[in-house]
Design a protein around this motif. Structure first.
Motif, PDB file in Angstrom:
ATOM      1  N   PHE A   1       0.706  -1.329   0.007  1.00  0.00           N
ATOM      2  CA  PHE A   1      -0.013  -0.129  -0.021  1.00  0.00           C
ATOM      3  C   PHE A   1       0.951   1.201  -0.074  1.00  0.00           C
ATOM      4  CE2 PHE A   1      -2.883  -3.141   1.339  1.00  0.00           C
ATOM      5  CZ  PHE A   1      -4.004  -2.730   0.864  1.00  0.00           C
ATOM      6  N   ALA A   2       0.217   2.148  -0.455  1.00  0.00           N
ATOM      7  CA  ALA A   2       0.817   3.624  -0.518  1.00  0.00           C
ATOM      8  C   ALA A   2      -0.219   4.538   0.085  1.00  0.00           C
ATOM      9  CB  ALA A   2       1.439   4.132  -1.830  1.00  0.00           C
ATOM     10  N   VAL A   3      -0.031   5.671   0.874  1.00  0.00           N
ATOM     11  CA  VAL A   3      -0.767   6.549   1.371  1.00  0.00           C
ATOM     12  C   VAL A   3      -0.507   8.041   0.847  1.00  0.00           C
ATOM     13  CG1 VAL A   3      -1.614   7.542   3.463  1.00  0.00           C
ATOM     14  CG2 VAL A   3      -1.000   5.059   3.515  1.00  0.00           C
ATOM     15  N   TYR A   4      -1.438   8.738   0.539  1.00  0.00           N
ATOM     16  CA  TYR A   4      -0.926  10.013   0.305  1.00  0.00           C
ATOM     17  C   TYR A   4      -0.909  10.936   1.344  1.00  0.00           C
ATOM     18  CZ  TYR A   4      -1.147  14.460  -2.546  1.00  0.00           C
ATOM     19  OH  TYR A   4      -0.674  15.505  -3.212  1.00  0.00           O
ATOM     20  N   ASP A   5       0.123  11.602   1.595  1.00  0.00           N
ATOM     21  CA  ASP A   5       0.280  12.345   2.833  1.00  0.00           C
ATOM     22  C   ASP A   5      -0.188  13.930   2.608  1.00  0.00           C
ATOM     23  OD1 ASP A   5       2.530  13.401   1.410  1.00  0.00           O
ATOM     24  OD2 ASP A   5       3.973  12.569   2.798  1.00  0.00           O
ATOM     25  N   GLY A   6      -0.626  14.276   1.571  1.00  0.00           N
ATOM     26  CA  GLY A   6      -0.762  15.545   1.256  1.00  0.00           C
ATOM     27  C   GLY A   6       0.143  16.336   0.336  1.00  0.00           C
ATOM     28  N   VAL A   7       1.231  15.628   0.060  1.00  0.00           N
ATOM     29  CA  VAL A   7       2.274  16.200  -0.738  1.00  0.00           C
ATOM     30  C   VAL A   7       2.585  15.115  -1.635  1.00  0.00           C
ATOM     31  CG1 VAL A   7       4.496  17.051  -0.629  1.00  0.00           C
ATOM     32  CG2 VAL A   7       3.105  17.723   0.938  1.00  0.00           C
ATOM     33  N   ALA A   8       2.679  13.565  -1.450  1.00  0.00           N
ATOM     34  CA  ALA A   8       3.318  12.482  -2.178  1.00  0.00           C
ATOM     35  C   ALA A   8       2.557  11.481  -1.718  1.00  0.00           C
ATOM     36  CB  ALA A   8       4.711  12.567  -2.162  1.00  0.00           C
ATOM     37  N   TRP A   9       2.857  10.373  -2.491  1.00  0.00           N
ATOM     38  CA  TRP A   9       2.510   8.880  -2.063  1.00  0.00           C
ATOM     39  C   TRP A   9       3.804   8.282  -1.281  1.00  0.00           C
ATOM     40  CZ3 TRP A   9      -2.446   6.970  -2.766  1.00  0.00           C
ATOM     41  CH2 TRP A   9      -3.315   7.770  -3.489  1.00  0.00           C
ATOM     42  N   VAL A  10       3.330   7.849  -0.202  1.00  0.00           N
ATOM     43  CA  VAL A  10       4.316   7.362   0.555  1.00  0.00           C
ATOM     44  C   VAL A  10       4.131   5.890   1.138  1.00  0.00           C
ATOM     45  CG1 VAL A  10       5.056   9.708   1.522  1.00  0.00           C
ATOM     46  CG2 VAL A  10       3.531   8.304   2.765  1.00  0.00           C
ATOM     47  N   ILE A  11       4.973   5.173   1.583  1.00  0.00           N
ATOM     48  CA  ILE A  11       4.674   3.701   2.116  1.00  0.00           C
ATOM     49  C   ILE A  11       4.515   4.209   3.497  1.00  0.00           C
ATOM     50  CG2 ILE A  11       5.984   1.424   2.683  1.00  0.00           C
ATOM     51  CD1 ILE A  11       5.540   2.365  -0.205  1.00  0.00           C
ATOM     52  N   PRO A  12       3.331   3.414   3.994  1.00  0.00           N
ATOM     53  CA  PRO A  12       2.820   3.630   5.310  1.00  0.00           C
ATOM     54  C   PRO A  12       4.098   2.822   6.252  1.00  0.00           C
ATOM     55  CG  PRO A  12       1.180   2.496   4.033  1.00  0.00           C
ATOM     56  CD  PRO A  12       2.414   2.623   3.122  1.00  0.00           C
ATOM     57  N   GLY A  13       4.168   3.623   7.284  1.00  0.00           N
ATOM     58  CA  GLY A  13       5.026   3.274   8.361  1.00  0.00           C
ATOM     59  C   GLY A  13       6.282   4.389   8.344  1.00  0.00           C
ATOM     60  N   LYS A  14       6.289   5.055   7.449  1.00  0.00           N
ATOM     61  CA  LYS A  14       7.456   6.155   7.070  1.00  0.00           C
ATOM     62  C   LYS A  14       6.712   7.221   6.431  1.00  0.00           C
ATOM     63  CE  LYS A  14      11.403   4.014   7.933  1.00  0.00           C
ATOM     64  NZ  LYS A  14      11.852   4.227   9.471  1.00  0.00           N
ATOM     65  N   PHE A  15       5.931   8.267   7.337  1.00  0.00           N
ATOM     66  CA  PHE A  15       5.501   9.397   6.803  1.00  0.00           C
ATOM     67  C   PHE A  15       5.692  10.606   7.866  1.00  0.00           C
ATOM     68  CE2 PHE A  15       2.608   6.844   9.174  1.00  0.00           C
ATOM     69  CZ  PHE A  15       2.020   7.817   9.949  1.00  0.00           C
TER      70      PHE A  15
END
Length: 140
Positions: A100-114
């Protein structure tokens, strides 16, 4: 025309003609974002033979029909690519990464490091470990 607050789906107005058009636009938008699964989040050029419903997160410095659409969700409609702006917290299963990838408001990141904003610093790195969808540990 007004939109819904969270998903920005088009709303039908009382005096609107051709209500089916607005309704169909909302259904297409739901089809694109609900249970979001994409082929890749690093592809920068549209595939040569896309199939209707193919979805991608557009990679950085994209070209051709995807130029200027970095980090957008692209779905092939059969004739064109439709782009949707992700919102904070949206999650996508990325097939070529099997995760999974999560959108942090700036970019798509791997959950666990955001990145998260804190009261004591502009940003802090948060690391979290998960089993399934349960967080078992978090470090700041």
């Amino acid at each position: 025309m007004a939109d819904t607050t969270v998903l920005a789906l088009p709303l039908i107005s009382a005096s609107q003609a051709q209500k089916h058009v607005t309704h169909n636009e909302a259904l297409v938008a739901l089809d694109l974002i609900v249970q979001l699964a994409v082929t890749s989040r690093t592809t920068t050029t549209p595939p040569g033979s896309p199939v209707i419903g193919d979805r991608y997160i557009v990679g950085a410095s994209a070209t051709d029909a995807w130029a200027g659409q970095d980090d957008m969700i692209a779905m092939f409609t059969g004739t064109v690519w439709q782009f949707t702006t992700p919102r904070l917290g949206w999650r996508a299963f990325v097939a070529d990464e099997a995760g999974f990838a999560v959108y942090d408001g700036v970019a798509w990141v791997i959950p666990g490091k955001f990145m998260v904003q804190t009261e004591t610093a502009d940003y802090a790195t948060v690391s979290a470990n998960f089993i399934g969808n349960r967080m078992i540990e978090m470090d700041v």
